[in-house]
Design an enzyme around this catalytic site. Structure first.
Site, PDB file in Angstrom:
ATOM      1  N   TYR A   1      29.903  22.220 -39.829  1.00 46.24           N
ATOM      2  CA  TYR A   1      30.222  22.255 -41.254  1.00 46.24           C
ATOM      3  C   TYR A   1      30.032  20.889 -41.916  1.00 46.24           C
ATOM      4  CZ  TYR A   1      32.693  26.597 -39.970  1.00 46.24           C
ATOM      5  OH  TYR A   1      33.037  27.840 -39.480  1.00 46.24           O
TER       6      TYR A   1
ATOM      7  N   LYS B   1      34.781  23.360 -33.608  1.00 45.40           N
ATOM      8  CA  LYS B   1      33.804  24.077 -32.785  1.00 45.40           C
ATOM      9  C   LYS B   1      32.660  23.175 -32.330  1.00 45.40           C
ATOM     10  CE  LYS B   1      34.795  27.924 -35.908  1.00 45.40           C
ATOM     11  NZ  LYS B   1      35.263  27.106 -37.050  1.00 45.40           N
TER      12      LYS B   1
ATOM     13  N   HIS C   1      30.736  27.494 -30.837  1.00 44.77           N
ATOM     14  CA  HIS C   1      30.476  28.098 -32.141  1.00 44.77           C
ATOM     15  C   HIS C   1      29.560  29.321 -32.069  1.00 44.77           C
ATOM     16  CE1 HIS C   1      30.316  26.855 -36.670  1.00 44.77           C
ATOM     17  NE2 HIS C   1      30.465  28.159 -36.518  1.00 44.77           N
TER      18      HIS C   1
END
Length: 350
Positions: free
Chosen positions: A99, A124, A155
């Site tokens: 992210y 993750k 992930h």
């Protein structure tokens, strides 16, 4: 001994008692690595209601049922969102190396003034880091500015080549990655390990491999009425794997945004469709991590106390026929989603 036989024999081992929630959510902190491996074969449990919902994982750790998701949140928005969520009462924050916002998440936690020990933090391992698991967790810990994370997930079951993300390693797969993730248990860097975006067939491959010594504590997958995946939920329940629902509110492009059944139930309850969706997720035994950066929506998503959905309302929502997948796998070098539920039509379900 087969894996199922092993699970059967381990189920007769007395449970490790869990700590009081007030002493933090991690009841497995002082358990030895060997004991953790045993406890990861325990069944999961759910207690509390609404925002007080807590899920006891197969490690004995207690995870808050409602969290803040941070996927696709824009830069400079996440810090404030995390702070606002924690001030509103959230105690579960979900992020990921992919992210690109772990630093902001860490800053938001500090801005809130809420003690780190009271917050469940999930992050993750990104796909290009599968051969560098120890480096991956160190990178996340540095960005989050914390000594540990409560849950570390793989992930995706895709071991991508860092130099070319459209390629998959010929000599490495998610089983190899899990072998390396297991080594983190007992290091103090992670309290629990799990997976994300794993379908039943990939879970089966992982659990049946001789190198798999720890059953994943969590499988984080897309779950909402347009992608309910009841067979996957049942499979994970039987294996003692808790499921966290991401994209639990669907999407603005999802049929849910116009679904008359959902709208009717929301109006009858005097609640928003989003609140109803979150309650549906909790009552079917999944933790939920709705994403928002708007303070009012973050607070509204946490207004889940003092009411419930009836069995009839739950059934009506679960019977919504449309299927829609928010997050696909076309961008990955390997296919990871298949219609194993048998109800997806053109949309590959979990």
């Amino acid at each position: 001994m087969s894996f199922l036989s092993l699970l059967s024999s381990l189920s007769r081992i007395p449970r490790v008692s869990s700590c009081n929630i007030a002493n933090s959510f991690q009841s497995s902190r002082s358990i030895t690595s060997k004991s953790q491996i045993i406890s990861r074969n325990m069944a999961t449990a759910q207690s509390g209601k609404g925002t007080k919902t807590v899920f006891t994982l197969n490690t004995g750790a207690k995870m808050p049922g409602v969290g803040l998701g941070t996927w696709q949140s824009k830069p400079n928005e996440v810090r404030e969102a995390v702070k606002n969520a924690l001030l509103a009462g959230y105690r579960h924050i979900d992020t990921a190396l992919a992210y690109g916002n772990e630093s902001e998440v860490g800053q938001g936690i500090k801005d809130s003034g809420v003690p780190r020990s009271e917050i469940w933090v999930t992050t993750k391992l990104d796909n290009p880091w599968h051969k560098r698991v120890s480096e991956g967790i160190d990178s996340s810990l540095k960005s989050l500015d914390t000594d540990y994370v409560d849950l570390y997930l793989m992930h995706w079951p895709s071991s991508s080549v860092p130099e070319d993300l459209k390629k998959h390693y010929d000599d490495w797969n998610f089983i190899d990655t899990w072998r390396e993730m297991q080594k983190l248990v007992g290091t103090g860097k992670v309290r629990n390990i799990g997976v994300s975006n794993f379908v039943m067939s990939n879970l089966e491959k992982l659990l049946n491999d001789p190198s798999c010594k720890i059953v994943p504590a969590v499988n984080q997958i897309e779950l909402h009425p347009n992608m309910p995946s009841p067979k996957t939920l049942q499979y994970c329940k039987e294996k003692g794997i808790h499921c966290t629902a991401y994209s639990c509110l669907g999407s603005t492009d999802s049929p849910l945004s116009k679904d008359k059944t959902l709208q009717s139930i929301a109006e009858a309850k005097g609640k928003s469709p989003q609140q109803v969706l979150l309650m549906w997720g909790l009552q079917r035994g999944t933790s939920v991590i709705p994403k928002s950066v708007t303070k009012s929506r973050i607070e509204a998503n946490f207004q889940l106390d003092g009411w419930e959905l009836t069995a009839d309302e739950m059934q009506k929502i679960s019977s919504i026929p449309d299927r829609f997948k928010v997050c696909g796998d076309a961008w990955l070098p390997v296919k990871v989603f298949f219609n194993e539920e048998g109800d997806g039509g053109d949309a590959p379900s979990h």
